[in-house]
Design an enzyme around this catalytic site. Structure first.
Site, PDB file in Angstrom:
ATOM      1  N   TRP A 130       9.466 -11.852  -5.532  1.00 51.08           N
ATOM      2  CA  TRP A 130       8.165 -11.737  -6.210  1.00 51.08           C
ATOM      3  C   TRP A 130       8.387 -11.922  -7.713  1.00 51.08           C
ATOM      4  O   TRP A 130       9.305 -11.328  -8.276  1.00 51.08           O
ATOM      5  CB  TRP A 130       7.553 -10.365  -5.894  1.00 51.08           C
ATOM      6  CG  TRP A 130       6.251 -10.090  -6.561  1.00 51.08           C
ATOM      7  CD1 TRP A 130       5.140 -10.882  -6.565  1.00 51.08           C
ATOM      8  CD2 TRP A 130       5.903  -8.922  -7.311  1.00 51.08           C
ATOM      9  NE1 TRP A 130       4.121 -10.278  -7.257  1.00 51.08           N
ATOM     10  CE2 TRP A 130       4.561  -9.077  -7.736  1.00 51.08           C
ATOM     11  CE3 TRP A 130       6.587  -7.758  -7.666  1.00 51.08           C
ATOM     12  CZ2 TRP A 130       3.898  -8.113  -8.484  1.00 51.08           C
ATOM     13  CZ3 TRP A 130       5.919  -6.805  -8.414  1.00 51.08           C
ATOM     14  CH2 TRP A 130       4.586  -6.976  -8.823  1.00 51.08           C
ATOM     15  N   ASP A 184      11.066  -2.113  -2.144  1.00 59.44           N
ATOM     16  CA  ASP A 184       9.702  -2.434  -2.540  1.00 59.44           C
ATOM     17  C   ASP A 184       8.904  -2.590  -1.254  1.00 59.44           C
ATOM     18  O   ASP A 184       9.134  -3.522  -0.479  1.00 59.44           O
ATOM     19  CB  ASP A 184       9.693  -3.741  -3.351  1.00 59.44           C
ATOM     20  CG  ASP A 184       8.292  -4.107  -3.829  1.00 59.44           C
ATOM     21  OD1 ASP A 184       7.326  -3.414  -3.438  1.00 59.44           O
ATOM     22  OD2 ASP A 184       8.164  -5.087  -4.591  1.00 59.44           O
ATOM     23  N   LYS A 201      -2.492  -3.856  -0.448  1.00 57.60           N
ATOM     24  CA  LYS A 201      -2.750  -4.771   0.679  1.00 57.60           C
ATOM     25  C   LYS A 201      -3.139  -4.016   1.935  1.00 57.60           C
ATOM     26  O   LYS A 201      -4.096  -4.362   2.608  1.00 57.60           O
ATOM     27  CB  LYS A 201      -1.520  -5.625   0.984  1.00 57.60           C
ATOM     28  CG  LYS A 201      -0.640  -5.951  -0.198  1.00 57.60           C
ATOM     29  CD  LYS A 201      -1.183  -7.080  -1.021  1.00 57.60           C
ATOM     30  CE  LYS A 201      -0.421  -7.125  -2.330  1.00 57.60           C
ATOM     31  NZ  LYS A 201      -0.291  -8.407  -2.897  1.00 57.60           N
TER      32      LYS A 201
HETATM   33  N1  KET Z   1       5.769  -5.997  -4.640  1.00 61.66           N
HETATM   34  C1  KET Z   1       5.579  -7.177  -4.040  1.00 61.66           C
HETATM   35  C2  KET Z   1       6.672  -7.726  -3.201  1.00 61.66           C
HETATM   36  C3  KET Z   1       4.361  -7.845  -4.195  1.00 61.66           C
HETATM   37  O1  KET Z   1       4.215  -9.002  -3.568  1.00 61.66           O
HETATM   38  C4  KET Z   1       3.351  -7.299  -5.010  1.00 61.66           C
HETATM   39  C5  KET Z   1       2.100  -8.038  -5.222  1.00 61.66           C
HETATM   40  C6  KET Z   1       3.597  -6.054  -5.601  1.00 61.66           C
HETATM   41  C7  KET Z   1       4.822  -5.436  -5.411  1.00 61.66           C
HETATM   42  C8  KET Z   1       2.630  -5.347  -6.479  1.00 61.66           C
HETATM   43  O2  KET Z   1       1.387  -5.148  -5.999  1.00 61.66           O
HETATM   44  P1  KET Z   1       0.436  -4.025  -6.629  1.00 61.66           P
HETATM   45  O3  KET Z   1      -0.894  -4.649  -6.696  1.00 61.66           O
HETATM   46  O4  KET Z   1       0.954  -3.622  -7.973  1.00 61.66           O
HETATM   47  O5  KET Z   1       0.504  -2.898  -5.645  1.00 61.66           O
HETATM   48  N2  KET Z   1       1.963  -9.254  -4.983  1.00 61.66           N
HETATM   49  C9  KET Z   1       0.781 -10.098  -5.039  1.00 61.66           C
HETATM   50  C10 KET Z   1      -0.113  -9.855  -6.202  1.00 61.66           C
HETATM   51  C11 KET Z   1       0.543  -9.941  -7.547  1.00 61.66           C
HETATM   52  O6  KET Z   1       1.321 -10.861  -7.815  1.00 61.66           O
HETATM   53  O7  KET Z   1       0.240  -9.061  -8.364  1.00 61.66           O
HETATM   54  C12 KET Z   1       1.202 -11.564  -4.921  1.00 61.66           C
HETATM   55  O8  KET Z   1       2.411 -11.855  -4.825  1.00 61.66           O
HETATM   56  O9  KET Z   1       0.320 -12.433  -4.859  1.00 61.66           O
END
Ligand code: KET
Length: 455
Positions: A182, A263, A299
Site C-alpha cells: 500500500w 496491518d 472497509k
Molecule cells: N492499510 C491498507 C493495506 C490499506 O489498503 C488502507 C487503505 C489502509 C491501511 C488505511 O485505511 P484507513 O482508511 O486509514 O483505515 N487503502 C485504500 C484507501 C487509501 O489509500 O487510503 C486504498 O488502497 O485504496
C-alpha cells in the site's frame, strides 16, 4: 521523562527523522514532490511583498486518492472510478450497512449520551471488542491481560501511532515492507524516523507470491527488525501466503526475533469470514510472542469517513502491557489529544450485541461475495472476447483489488479513451465494479492489450 529518544530536544530527534526520511527518499521521486527536499528553501526571499511561502513547490496528488480527484473532474457519463478501495453497490453507489444505520439510530435515540471527551486511549468497550475481533474470543493473550489496545484514526492512524511508539521505545529502527505494498506504508514509517527497506513479495512472472524471495529477504534482515505484514487480502496484489507458508514465515521471524507489525485493513473481505481472515495474526499470538496489529473498520464496516480503527500491542506480560499503554498515551496526547466518539460508538454497539454482530457478518459476506462475482464476470468477459493473455489471476486473487498486470501506458490509455480511473500500477478496485460496468472495463482492457505493448 521515559526513554532518551523521546527527548524534546528538537535537534537530535528531528535530525534523525530527517536523515531516515532522506535515506528512504533516495531513489523515490514521487515522495520528493510532496516532501521537504525543496532545494530552493534556503534561497527563498522574505521581503514584505513576497510570500514567505513563495519557494513552495506544487506537490503531486496522492497516487491513490489523487485518482478520485481526477475522476471527479471528468464530465463523461461513462466514467468509472476503480482507483480507491471503496465498496460500491451494483448501482455504483456507496453503501451504508443496515446494521450501521440501526446502530446510529440507537445512538441518536439514547438521550443519556453526551459529547464529553473520550479518554486518551478512546472508548474502553470499543478497544476490548476490537482486540477480541482480531485475536479471537478465546485468545490467551487477552485472558492473560497482555494486550493493550488504543482507539486510533482508522488504519492509517493506528499504523502511525504504532510507528511513533516504536521510534521512541523500540531499539531497532528498521522496518521491512513488502514489495509492492500500500502506497502510504513507506511514508508513515519513514516520517516517524524508521528506516524503510523492502522484502520480495510478488512475482510478476507467476502473478503469485515470491515465497523463496520473501524467506531469503526476511532471513537476511537485521535481527530484531520490524516486519510489516498484511494480515489478509494483500494490497495491491490480492496474493496472500497459504496457511502453511504463514507458518514458515512465523517460524523464521521468531527465530530471528523479527517484530511483526500486522496491518489488518480487510478482515472479512478476503474470505468473507472474520475468523479465517485473522488466521495469520492469531498464529503469531498463539506462540506467546509479541506483535503489533493495526485494525481498520473503514472497509469491513463501511465506516471510511468516520475514521475508526485500533492499535493493539500484544506483550509478554500484563505488567509490560500496562507500561506500554502509559507510553502510547504520551504519543497520542500531543498529536490529537483523544479520538472521536461517534464511529467507535457505532462499532462498539454492533460488536457488543450478538444479533447485530450476526447481521454485520451477513452484510459483510454479501459485500465479499459481490466482489468475488465481479471477478468471475470480468474474467468471463475477457475470455469471451478472446483478449490475449492469461487472466486467471483475476479469479485467483482475493480481497478488494485485482493487480491486473496492465502497465502505466495501458492505464493512461484506458483513462484517456475509456474514462476508466485506476492507480498507475494497474490495480483495479473490484469493489467499484458492477454487472453493468464490467463490459465497458473488458472493452477497455481488450483495447489496451491489443493496441499497446505490454511491457
Ligand atoms: N492499510 C491498507 C493495506 C490499506 O489498503 C488502507 C487503505 C489502509 C491501511 C488505511 O485505511 P484507513 O482508511 O486509514 O483505515 N487503502 C485504500 C484507501 C487509501 O489509500 O487510503 C486504498 O488502497 O485504496
Amino acid at each position: 521523562m521515559h526513554g532518551g529518544k523521546a527527548s524534546l530536544s528538537p535537534s537530535s530527534s528531528s535530525d534523525r527523522r530527517l536523515s531516515a526520511l532522506v535515506r528512504h527518499l533516495e531513489g523515490s521521486s514521487s515522495i520528493v514532490m510532496g516532501g521537504s527536499k525543496d532545494p530552493s528553501i534556503a534561497a527563498s526571499p522574505t521581503s514584505a511583498r513576497n510570500s514567505v511561502f513563495e519557494h513552495i513547490l506544487q506537490a503531486s496528488e496522492d497516487p491513490i486518492l489523487g485518482v478520485t480527484v481526477a475522476y471527479n473532474k471528468d464530465p463523461s457519463p461513462v466514467k468509472l472510478n476503480l482507483g480507491v478501495g471503496a465498496y460500491r453497490t451494483e448501482e455504483g453507489k456507496p453503501l451504508v450497512l443496515n446494521v450501521v444505520r440501526r446502530a446510529e439510530q440507537m445512538l441518536v435515540n439514547d438521550k443519556s449520551r453526551v459529547k464529553e471527551y473520550l479518554p486518551i486511549v478512546g472508548l474502553a468497550d470499543f478497544n476490548k471488542l476490537s482486540a477480541k475481533l482480531i485475536l479471537g474470543a478465546d485468545s490467551p493473550a487477552i485472558q492473560e491481560n497482555r494486550v493493550t489496545t488504543v482507539q486510533c484514526l482508522s488504519g492509517t492512524g493506528s499504523l502511525k501511532i504504532g510507528a511513533e511508539f516504536l521510534y521512541r521505545h523500540y531499539n531497532q529502527h528498521t522496518i521491512l515492507i513488502p514489495k509492492p505494498t500500500w502506497g502510504n506504508h513507506a511514508r508513515i514509517f519513514a516520517l516517524s524516523g524508521i528506516a524503510v527497506t523492502s522484502y520480495r513479495y510478488y512475482d510478476p512472472a507467476t502473478r503469485g507470491l515470491n515465497f523463496e524471495g520473501l524467506l531469503e529477504d526476511l532471513g537476511s534482515a537485521p535481527s530484531g527488525a520490524i516486519v510489516l505484514l498484511h494480515a489478509c487480502a494483500h494490497n495491491p496484489t490480492g496474493v496472500d501466503p497459504t496457511p502453511q507458508q504463514w507458518e514458515k514465515i512465523r517460524q523464521l521471524m521468531r527465530s530471528k526475533a523479527l517484530l511483526p507489525f500486522f496491518d489488518s485493513a480487510y478482515q472479512g473481505f478476503a474470505s468473507g469470514n472474520l475468523d479465517t481472515d485473522a488466521h495469520s495474526v492469531r498464529i503469531f499470538v498463539a506462540d506467546g510472542g509479541e506483535c503489533l496489529v493495526a485494525q481498520s473498520y473503514a472497509k469491513n464496516m463501511g465506516l471510511y469517513g468516520e475514521r475508526v480503527g485500533a492499535l493493539s500491542i500484544v506483550c509478554r506480560t500484563p505488567d509490560v502491557a500496562g507500561r506500554v499503554e502509559s507510553q502510547l498515551k504520551l504519543v497520542i496526547r500531543p498529536m490529537y489529544s483523544n479520538p472521536p466518539i461517534h464511529g467507535a460508538s457505532i462499532v462498539a454497539r454492533i460488536l457488543k450485541d450478538s444479533t447485530m454482530y450476526q447481521e454485520w457478518t451477513v452484510e459483510l459476506k454479501a459485500m465479499a461475495d459481490r466482489i468475488i462475482s465481479m471477478r468471475q464476470k470480468l474474467f468471463d468477459a475477457l475470455r469471451n472476447k478472446g483478449t490475449p493473455g492469461d487472466w486467471s489471476h483475476i479469479i485467483k486473487q482475493i480481497g478488494m483489488f485485482t493487480f491486473t498486470g496492465l502497465n502505466r501506458n495501458q492505464v493512461s490509455f484506458m483513462t484517456e479513451e475509456y474514462h476508466i480511473y485506476m492507480t498507475s500500477d494497474g490495480r483495479i478496485s473490484m469493489a467499484g465494479l458492477s454487472s453493468k460496468t464490467v463490459p465497458h472495463l473488458a472493452d477497455a482492457i481488450h483495447a489496451a492489450v491489443t493496441r499497446l505493448d505490454d511491457d
